[in-house]
Scaffold this active site. Structure first.
Site, mmCIF file in Angstrom:
data_model
loop_
_atom_site.group_PDB
_atom_site.id
_atom_site.type_symbol
_atom_site.label_atom_id
_atom_site.label_comp_id
_atom_site.label_asym_id
_atom_site.label_seq_id
_atom_site.Cartn_x
_atom_site.Cartn_y
_atom_site.Cartn_z
ATOM 1 C CB ALA A 65 -0.881 -0.021 1.237
ATOM 2 N N GLY A 108 0.704 -4.884 0.916
ATOM 3 C CA GLY A 108 -0.486 -4.922 0.061
ATOM 4 C C GLY A 108 -0.230 -5.594 -1.282
ATOM 5 C CD GLU A 111 -2.184 -7.320 2.986
ATOM 6 O OE1 GLU A 111 -1.710 -6.198 2.702
ATOM 7 O OE2 GLU A 111 -2.855 -7.516 4.001
ATOM 8 C CD GLU A 131 1.857 -5.370 5.792
ATOM 9 O OE1 GLU A 131 2.595 -6.327 6.143
ATOM 10 O OE2 GLU A 131 1.102 -5.420 4.805
HETATM 11 C C1 HXC Z 1 5.136 4.329 -1.128
HETATM 12 C C2 HXC Z 1 7.039 3.349 -1.912
HETATM 13 C C3 HXC Z 1 6.654 2.103 -1.364
HETATM 14 C C4 HXC Z 1 5.414 2.045 -0.670
HETATM 15 C C5 HXC Z 1 8.544 1.846 -2.341
HETATM 16 N N1 HXC Z 1 8.213 3.139 -2.503
HETATM 17 N N2 HXC Z 1 7.615 1.194 -1.638
HETATM 18 N N3 HXC Z 1 6.276 4.430 -1.783
HETATM 19 N N4 HXC Z 1 4.706 3.172 -0.578
HETATM 20 N N5 HXC Z 1 4.960 0.905 -0.155
HETATM 21 C C6 HXC Z 1 8.980 4.179 -3.209
HETATM 22 C C7 HXC Z 1 10.180 4.604 -2.418
HETATM 23 O O1 HXC Z 1 9.815 5.536 -1.442
HETATM 24 C C8 HXC Z 1 11.041 5.207 -3.504
HETATM 25 O O2 HXC Z 1 10.540 6.483 -3.826
HETATM 26 C C9 HXC Z 1 10.755 4.311 -4.691
HETATM 27 O O3 HXC Z 1 9.515 3.658 -4.409
HETATM 28 C C10 HXC Z 1 11.816 3.246 -4.891
HETATM 29 O O4 HXC Z 1 11.965 2.517 -3.686
HETATM 30 P P1 HXC Z 1 13.386 2.318 -2.952
HETATM 31 O O5 HXC Z 1 13.094 2.068 -1.508
HETATM 32 O O6 HXC Z 1 14.309 3.407 -3.285
HETATM 33 O O7 HXC Z 1 13.888 0.987 -3.649
HETATM 34 P P2 HXC Z 1 14.905 -0.108 -3.061
HETATM 35 O O8 HXC Z 1 16.007 0.580 -2.297
HETATM 36 O O9 HXC Z 1 15.242 -0.999 -4.176
HETATM 37 O O10 HXC Z 1 14.075 -0.913 -1.977
HETATM 38 C C11 HXC Z 1 12.959 -1.733 -2.376
HETATM 39 C C12 HXC Z 1 12.099 -2.105 -1.134
HETATM 40 C C13 HXC Z 1 11.718 -0.824 -0.377
HETATM 41 C C14 HXC Z 1 12.873 -3.066 -0.246
HETATM 42 C C15 HXC Z 1 10.876 -2.847 -1.697
HETATM 43 O O11 HXC Z 1 11.172 0.126 -1.302
HETATM 44 C C16 HXC Z 1 10.677 -1.053 0.700
HETATM 45 O O12 HXC Z 1 11.002 -1.578 1.786
HETATM 46 N N6 HXC Z 1 9.431 -0.623 0.459
HETATM 47 C C17 HXC Z 1 8.360 -0.673 1.422
HETATM 48 C C18 HXC Z 1 7.869 -2.095 1.567
HETATM 49 C C19 HXC Z 1 6.756 -2.155 2.622
HETATM 50 O O13 HXC Z 1 6.960 -1.873 3.805
HETATM 51 N N7 HXC Z 1 5.524 -2.501 2.176
HETATM 52 C C20 HXC Z 1 4.412 -2.570 3.035
HETATM 53 C C21 HXC Z 1 3.641 -1.301 2.946
HETATM 54 S S1 HXC Z 1 2.258 -1.267 4.058
HETATM 55 P P3 HXC Z 1 11.498 7.790 -3.891
HETATM 56 O O14 HXC Z 1 10.523 8.892 -4.155
HETATM 57 O O15 HXC Z 1 12.205 7.860 -2.585
HETATM 58 O O16 HXC Z 1 12.397 7.469 -5.039
HETATM 59 C C22 HXC Z 1 1.130 -2.214 3.311
HETATM 60 C C23 HXC Z 1 -0.021 -2.690 4.058
HETATM 61 C C24 HXC Z 1 -0.679 -1.634 4.715
HETATM 62 O O17 HXC Z 1 1.192 -2.568 2.191
HETATM 63 C C25 HXC Z 1 -1.481 -2.176 5.814
HETATM 64 C C26 HXC Z 1 -1.376 -1.343 6.996
HETATM 65 C C27 HXC Z 1 -2.188 -0.091 6.963
#
Ligand code: HXC
Length: 257
Positions: A65, A108, A111, A131
């Site tokens: 998400a 997400g 999911e 998360e």
């Molecule tokens: C918003 C995101 C994002 C996300 C990545 N980006 N994931 N933006 N929401 N979930 C954005 C980053 O901010 C970055 O933007 C760009 O995408 C590239 O990501 P990087 O982190 O620079 O890439 P990398 O270093 O290769 O790392 C990849 C990654 C990392 C390991 C997948 O991006 C990451 O950990 N992402 C989050 C994963 C996560 O926690 N997902 C769960 C989300 S919560 P910029 O602008 O900086 O270039 C969820 C459920 C919600 O899904 C339920 C609870 C409410």
């Protein structure tokens, strides 16, 4: 329809939806959710489409998400908007859906992949529910669907530690249908979808409904539901055609496809 966050193509009887925010690793914001549901709902209603493939782009299926969209929200905002409610519409689609997962399927993203009926993974796929590292827990069904898919031990491991698993571990655990070389994942998903789209659409919908009933009912109720659906299909032309084709040693020509 013009969409900002997804690409939509028709390949014969198969609809292909590509998440197209690679700069954000296809983070699933509200607009993307609405576009995806809108596009696939149209395919669901279209007799010319028999199955749908959902895929990502770049190095992610979807990295979750959209954290930036959620970060500043308060409880009342989340509750009043019933945040993520729209994903229920995706799970209610009757047309068979195939996820083609290459790269990250996190939060997400994992999911959404689990909401699809078949999950075809590239050998580079990484699944996770991280998360907990954001101070929350899965919010689009992960604690329920992952546990049903892989059992308590691995679901607890993934959800409590945030550990990612690779395609091979995911297949061993029963999370994915098939693992294929990463460069072929969309092609293999399209092939599987094409096979499904060659069947009778209403019969495929009934089969999907029967499998999904396994998650909602006890065994006796589920078996009865299946048997009644089975009986009902004897009212269709496609049952007559399918069984006639077998007897006549030819390929069936289903009418409702
Ligand atoms: C918003 C995101 C994002 C996300 C990545 N980006 N994931 N933006 N929401 N979930 C954005 C980053 O901010 C970055 O933007 C760009 O995408 C590239 O990501 P990087 O982190 O620079 O890439 P990398 O270093 O290769 O790392 C990849 C990654 C990392 C390991 C997948 O991006 C990451 O950990 N992402 C989050 C994963 C996560 O926690 N997902 C769960 C989300 S919560 P910029 O602008 O900086 O270039 C969820 C459920 C919600 O899904 C339920 C609870 C409410």
């Amino acid at each position: 329809t013009e969409y900002a966050n997804i690409l939509v193509e028709q390949r014969g009887r198969v609809g292909l939806v590509t998440l197209n925010r690679p700069q954000a690793l296809n983070a699933l914001n509200k607009a993307t959710m609405e576009e995806l549901v809108d596009a696939v709902s149209a395919m669901d209603a279209d007799p010319g489409t028999g199955a749908v493939v959902v895929t990502g782009s770049g190095k992610a299926f979807a990295a979750g998400a959209d954290i930036k969209e959620m970060a500043g929200q308060g409880y009342m905002d989340m509750y009043a908007a019933d945040w993520f409610r729209g994903w229920e519409d995706f799970t209610r689609l009757r047309i068979p859906t195939v996820a083609a997962v290459s790269g990250f399927a996190l939060g997400g993203g994992c999911e959404l992949a689990m909401m699809c009926d078949l999950l075809i993974a590239g050998d580079n796929a990484k699944f996770g529910q991280p998360e907990i590292n954001l101070g929350v827990l899965p919010g689009m069904g992960g604690s329920q669907r992952l546990t049903r898919a892989v059992g308590k031990a691995k679901a607890m491991d993934m959800i409590l530690t945030g550990r990612f698993i690779g395609a091979e571990e995911a297949e061993r655990a029963g999370l994915v249908s098939r693992v294929v070389p990463a460069e072929n994942v969309v092609e293999e998903a399209l092939k599987a979808a094409e096979v499904i789209a060659g069947k009778s659409k209403p019969v495929a919908m009934a089969a999907k409904e029967a499998v999904n009933a396994a998650f909602e009912t006890g065994l006796a109720q589920g078996v009865l539901f299946e048997r009644r659906l089975f009986h009902s299909l004897f009212s269709t032309e496609d049952q007559k055609e399918g069984m006639a084709a077998f007897t006549e040693k030819r390929e069936p020509e289903f009418r409702h496809r």
